[in-house]
Design a protein around this motif. Structure first.
Motif, PDB file in Angstrom:
ATOM      1  N   TYR A 349      -5.036  -0.584  75.665  1.00  0.00           N
ATOM      2  CA  TYR A 349      -3.553  -0.267  75.297  1.00  0.00           C
ATOM      3  C   TYR A 349      -2.761  -1.446  74.582  1.00  0.00           C
ATOM      4  O   TYR A 349      -2.004  -1.131  73.728  1.00  0.00           O
ATOM      5  CB  TYR A 349      -2.671   0.023  76.657  1.00  0.00           C
ATOM      6  N   ALA A 350      -3.145  -2.831  74.938  1.00  0.00           N
ATOM      7  CA  ALA A 350      -2.565  -3.690  74.213  1.00  0.00           C
ATOM      8  C   ALA A 350      -2.932  -3.845  72.711  1.00  0.00           C
ATOM      9  O   ALA A 350      -2.104  -4.270  71.985  1.00  0.00           O
ATOM     10  CB  ALA A 350      -2.791  -5.067  75.201  1.00  0.00           C
ATOM     11  N   LEU A 351      -4.156  -3.468  72.614  1.00  0.00           N
ATOM     12  CA  LEU A 351      -4.444  -3.618  71.106  1.00  0.00           C
ATOM     13  C   LEU A 351      -4.110  -2.537  70.192  1.00  0.00           C
ATOM     14  O   LEU A 351      -3.742  -2.760  69.025  1.00  0.00           O
ATOM     15  CB  LEU A 351      -6.156  -3.546  71.186  1.00  0.00           C
ATOM     16  N   GLY A 353      -1.338  -0.455  71.224  1.00  0.00           N
ATOM     17  CA  GLY A 353       0.032  -0.148  71.373  1.00  0.00           C
ATOM     18  C   GLY A 353       0.211   1.218  71.836  1.00  0.00           C
ATOM     19  O   GLY A 353       1.506   1.676  71.599  1.00  0.00           O
ATOM     20  N   LYS A 364       5.179  -1.375  70.164  1.00  0.00           N
ATOM     21  CA  LYS A 364       3.977  -2.214  70.257  1.00  0.00           C
ATOM     22  C   LYS A 364       4.206  -3.587  71.012  1.00  0.00           C
ATOM     23  O   LYS A 364       3.462  -3.927  71.929  1.00  0.00           O
ATOM     24  CB  LYS A 364       3.067  -2.511  69.211  1.00  0.00           C
ATOM     25  N   LYS A 367       5.124  -3.079  74.698  1.00  0.00           N
ATOM     26  CA  LYS A 367       4.093  -2.479  75.379  1.00  0.00           C
ATOM     27  C   LYS A 367       3.267  -3.629  75.743  1.00  0.00           C
ATOM     28  O   LYS A 367       2.518  -3.710  76.702  1.00  0.00           O
ATOM     29  CB  LYS A 367       3.668  -1.208  74.785  1.00  0.00           C
ATOM     30  N   GLU A 368       2.834  -4.370  74.812  1.00  0.00           N
ATOM     31  CA  GLU A 368       2.106  -5.566  74.859  1.00  0.00           C
ATOM     32  C   GLU A 368       2.371  -6.663  75.770  1.00  0.00           C
ATOM     33  O   GLU A 368       1.680  -6.997  76.597  1.00  0.00           O
ATOM     34  CB  GLU A 368       1.827  -6.328  73.515  1.00  0.00           C
ATOM     35  N   GLN A 369       3.716  -7.022  75.878  1.00  0.00           N
ATOM     36  CA  GLN A 369       4.314  -7.872  76.995  1.00  0.00           C
ATOM     37  C   GLN A 369       4.185  -6.971  78.241  1.00  0.00           C
ATOM     38  O   GLN A 369       3.781  -7.876  79.135  1.00  0.00           O
ATOM     39  CB  GLN A 369       5.731  -8.028  76.578  1.00  0.00           C
ATOM     40  N   GLU A 371       1.949  -4.969  79.154  1.00  0.00           N
ATOM     41  CA  GLU A 371       0.417  -4.925  79.623  1.00  0.00           C
ATOM     42  C   GLU A 371      -0.164  -6.086  79.941  1.00  0.00           C
ATOM     43  O   GLU A 371      -1.042  -6.375  80.967  1.00  0.00           O
ATOM     44  CB  GLU A 371      -0.219  -4.429  78.355  1.00  0.00           C
ATOM     45  N   ARG A 372       0.702  -7.054  79.335  1.00  0.00           N
ATOM     46  CA  ARG A 372       0.058  -8.714  79.837  1.00  0.00           C
ATOM     47  C   ARG A 372       0.710  -9.040  81.421  1.00  0.00           C
ATOM     48  O   ARG A 372       0.071  -9.680  82.027  1.00  0.00           O
ATOM     49  CB  ARG A 372       0.782  -9.791  78.847  1.00  0.00           C
ATOM     50  N   THR A 419      -6.574  -3.518  65.679  1.00  0.00           N
ATOM     51  CA  THR A 419      -5.744  -4.102  64.914  1.00  0.00           C
ATOM     52  C   THR A 419      -6.490  -5.492  64.657  1.00  0.00           C
ATOM     53  O   THR A 419      -5.799  -6.340  64.032  1.00  0.00           O
ATOM     54  CB  THR A 419      -4.582  -4.716  66.048  1.00  0.00           C
TER      55      THR A 419
END
Length: 817
Positions: A349-351, A353, A364, A367-369, A371-372, A419
């Motif tokens: 998901y992080a890759l 987005g 993105k 969401k990446e934050q 997911e972290r 990505t």
């Protein structure tokens, strides 16, 4: 006749007259106690009249409710309560039906006082243990009505509180009345649990933060003034405490649905509170069922927002820690498998987005934050849960996580994210983080069990990767396994202490099992430490971790042989910085010099050999005066003071292997082994990690054993492989590949252009040749074994082995009698 009896009071049935006499002329005077005693005595004397008494009381109560004569309603309910408490005969069932009909009538009223009155009567009835069971009684209406009262939204706050508390008490009464009676309607059915549990949670979640308290199995005293939240908590505890093995699922599922519907996973405070109540209330042997429900719910929410999944994981962490004190059973690996699977999905998901695999450029970053944050929650959960497991289960979890770490090999190419980011790298980092959390505080007296070969091989394979973050995690994981006495914090910084007694190290004698472990794996550990020092991307954290690993091996696993090997290893690291064949930067070379100084200072004081300590002290003092850039106090600081001219290092600045060998040899150490320089062993891992070059292949001997016959043991002399032979082999291999490629092209062209007859003839000839070879092989294979009586001569004068049957053989006498 009956009409006349109804008009004349003296002609009415006695039970009716007794019932009428308990009602005073003025309802404010209350129940006539003397007449009530007569009615009770009559009911006990003639129990067959009890159902008629109940029916008549019900008739009067319904009439009084319709006429709004609420005083008489209260008197009728009081009379019913007293009759219920006094009578336990077999015919009470019909009386109870009338009683429940009157309670239902009160609950249907819009008057709060009547609802509360009916609830109180029902609670008194619920506490009565009946002598005879009931086969046809139903409580569906009461469950629905009490649940509705729990959600009261009356304008008056005080009345609303009273109605809600009455609803909670009513649900508690239904549970007490039905949960242990197998003949009653099953209160654990989803149709009932879906009403009871959300009603209790609704009241529980409205408690003010200032009044919130840590859930514990202890109940508050009844005499204290309660609020709906406290009463709901006590009722929920009682409900879950009565749940059997097969009913846990129906009780937990409404909780999960309630938290989903009201978005209570994201603040996660209330969700954690709910599951703490659940885990402390259910029987310990049922804990794993709750864990399974949470794991299934986490899988069901795989595409939900990261904050929701993080909340579920946090709740799972709290519940698992409590469950580990009871019985978790086979759900241990299931839990870790689910967490690791969610971790991998989060990386995807992080890759991308997006939760569906499509690239989404808009949200993105957000969401990446998120997911972290979710990934950190998963890692924290794995560590907190593993810390509660026994040693054998923890070892299984460690092996399980390590088996999930993707390693570089020829059969597993690197996966690239959409990505462009390395998906395998992120997976490796997250799994190693999880492994580090699991290994923290791991106590195992036997290192062979803590670091088995299959685990250690995979772990050290990752230590050869180019990524500095991965290498640092591997070093920290090794340190956490080896440190069994809590000495790691004392080596968090590198320094040359004049007296290591201030560290107050906990040193224990190396056990026999640890000695066996070091004999088996020591060279493997030394090799990876040496190769780690050659990395250009090393930072101060890497050198601190290497120093800590060397120090802990010296304290936990060292005997005389290990001490000698460690000194040889550190002197080889010093030569690595001095010769600089790897063209290391200035910082790395100064760091290696400083690392060697700090470790030799430590090991010299641990060995307590005065001459050894004196030599190390002299070199350190010389460096302090003339070359401080070779000591940790000047290198491992925020702004390191380095020297650009490291090629002119004089011998006084170096620790001499000859001197150390001399002083330690005089104290009983193996001076011959100390005199030998350390050379790391080279394996296939170097080829995979692109560290092995042709020039590093030194003294490689190839021996080819003759296999002509088992009797011969002659060997071909070893051939030394030099640079010229390797060059020739490479050139010859290229030529052979070109010839093979040309031959394949000709064969393909022949089969494409040649006529069919020519191809058939060619294939027929090859088939004949193959058949002849097979015949020869079969002839050799089926040839009979040599005869024990010798050979016979066949035709053409050729000796031929002949097999004699066993029963015709003549054996010599083995024994003499």
């Amino acid at each position: 006749m009956y009409g006349v009896c109804g008009c004349c009071g003296a002609l009415r049935p006695r039970y009716k007259r007794l019932v009428d006499n308990i009602f005073p002329e003025d309802p404010e005077d209350g129940l006539v106690k003397t007449n009530m005693e007569k009615l009770t005595f009559y009911a006990l004397s003639a129990p067959e009249k009890l159902d008629r008494i109940g029916a008549y009381l019900s008739e009067r109560l319904i009439r009084d409710v319709g006429r709004h004569r609420y005083g008489y309603v209260c008197i009728a309910m009081e009379a019913l309560d007293q009759l219920l408490m006094a009578c336990h005969c077999q015919s009470i069932n019909l009386f109870v039906e009338s009683f429940l009909k009157m309670v239902a009538k009160l609950l249907e009223s819009e008057k709060p006082n009547l609802q509360i009155l009916g609830t109180n009567s029902f609670v008194k009835f619920a506490n009565i243990e009946e002598d005879t069971p009931s086969y046809h009684r139903s409580y569906d209406f009461f469950v629905s009505r009490f649940s509705e009262m729990c959600h009261s939204s009356h304008d008056d706050l005080e009345i609303k509180t009273k109605i809600r508390m009455s609803g909670i008490k009513g649900l508690q009464g239904v549970v007490r009345k039905t949960v242990n009676d197998e003949l009653q309607a099953n209160i654990w059915d989803p149709q009932h649990m879906d009403k009871i549990v959300p009603s209790l949670l609704f009241n529980l979640q409205h408690i003010e933060e200032a009044e919130s308290r840590s859930p514990s199995p202890l109940q508050a005293p009844e005499k204290e003034k309660e609020n709906p939240a406290e009463l709901a908590e006590r009722c929920l505890r009682e409900l879950l405490g009565r749940a059997a093995f097969g009913n846990i699922k129906n009780a937990i599922k409404p909780v999960l649905i309630h938290l989903d519907n009201h978005s209570l996973w994201e603040p996660k405070v209330f969700a954690i509170r709910c599951f703490k109540i659940i885990m402390y209330s259910i029987q310990p042997q049922h804990s794993h069922l709750v864990i399974q429900q949470l794991l299934g719910h986490l899988d069901a929410n795989s595409r939900s927002a990261a904050t929701v999944r993080a909340g579920i994981v946090e709740v799972l962490s709290e519940a698992a820690v409590i469950a580990a004190t009871g019985s978790v059973g086979p759900t241990v690996l299931e839990m870790f498998n689910t967490l690791l699977r969610q971790l991998r999905l989060s990386i995807d998901y992080a890759l991308t987005g997006s939760y569906d695999g499509a690239i989404s450029l808009g949200p993105k970053i957000i969401k990446e934050q998120e997911e972290r944050m979710f990934q950190e929650a998963v890692i924290k959960t794995t560590g907190s849960f593993a810390s509660t497991l026994p040693t054998y289960q923890r070892s299984e979890v460690i092996l399980f996580i390590m088996s999930k770490v993707p390693l570089p090999s020829l059969h597993h190419p690197v996966e690239m994210g959409r990505t462009g980011e390395n998906r395998n790298r992120l997976t490796q980092i997250m799994l190693l983080k999880s492994l580090l959390q699991v290994s923290l505080g791991f106590q195992c007296s036997n290192m062979m069990s803590a670091l088995p070969s299959n685990f250690l091989d995979r772990l050290l394979s990752t230590a050869l990767m180019d990524d500095p973050e991965i290498r640092l995690f591997v070093l920290e994981i090794l340190i956490s396994f080896i440190d069994r006495h809590g000495n790691r914090p004392k080596f968090s910084s590198i320094s040359t202490l004049s007296d290591i007694c201030v560290l107050k190290l906990k040193v224990d004698k190396c056990s026999r099992q640890d000695t066996v472990f070091m004999k088996k794996h020591s060279q493997q550990l030394y090799r990876h430490i040496y190769l780690s020092c050659k990395e250009e991307t090393n930072t101060q954290q890497h050198y601190e971790a290497i120093y800590g690993l060397l120090a802990l091996i010296s304290i936990e696993l060292a005997n005389e042989e290990v001490v000698v090997d460690l000194i040889r290893l550190v002197l080889a690291i010093q030569d690595l910085a001095q010769v600089n064949e790897e063209n290391l930067p200035v910082y790395n070379r100064c760091s290696l010099y400083a690392l060697c100084a700090a470790y030799l200072n430590l090991i010299s004081q641990l060995t307590t050999v005065p001459a050894f300590c004196q030599h190390i002290h002299e070199v350190i003092e010389t460096r302090k005066k003339e070359a401080p850039y070779m000591l940790p106090e000047d290198v491992f600081v925020e702004k390191p003071r380095l020297s650009q001219d490291l090629d002119g290092v004089v011998i006084e600045f170096l620790f001499l292997q000859s001197k150390i060998s001399e002083v330690l040899g005089g104290s009983g150490y193996n001076s011959d082994r100390l005199s030998l320089p350390y050379i790391p062993q080279l394996t296939d891992e170097d080829r995979l990690s692109k560290r092995k070059s042709i020039g590093e292949t030194i003294s490689l001997q190839v021996e080819v054993e003759s296999r002509n016959s088992p009797e011969r043991e002659e060997r071909v002399p070893a051939e030394e492989i030099t640079y010229e032979t390797l060059k020739k082999a490479i050139v010859d291999s290229v030529a052979v590949e070109e010839q093979e490629r040309e031959r394949r092209r000709q064969v393909v062209e022949k089969f494409q252009k040649a006529p069919f007859e020519e191809i058939a003839a060619h294939c027929g000839a090859r088939a004949s040749l193959l058949q002849s070879k097979l015949n020869q092989i079969f002839e050799i294979t089926i040839r009979p074994p040599p005869s024990p009586s010798g050979t016979i001569t066949a035709a053409y004068g050729q000796p031929q082995n002949h097999s004699i049957p066993v029963y015709e053989m003549k054996f010599p006498d083995l024994c003499v009698y």
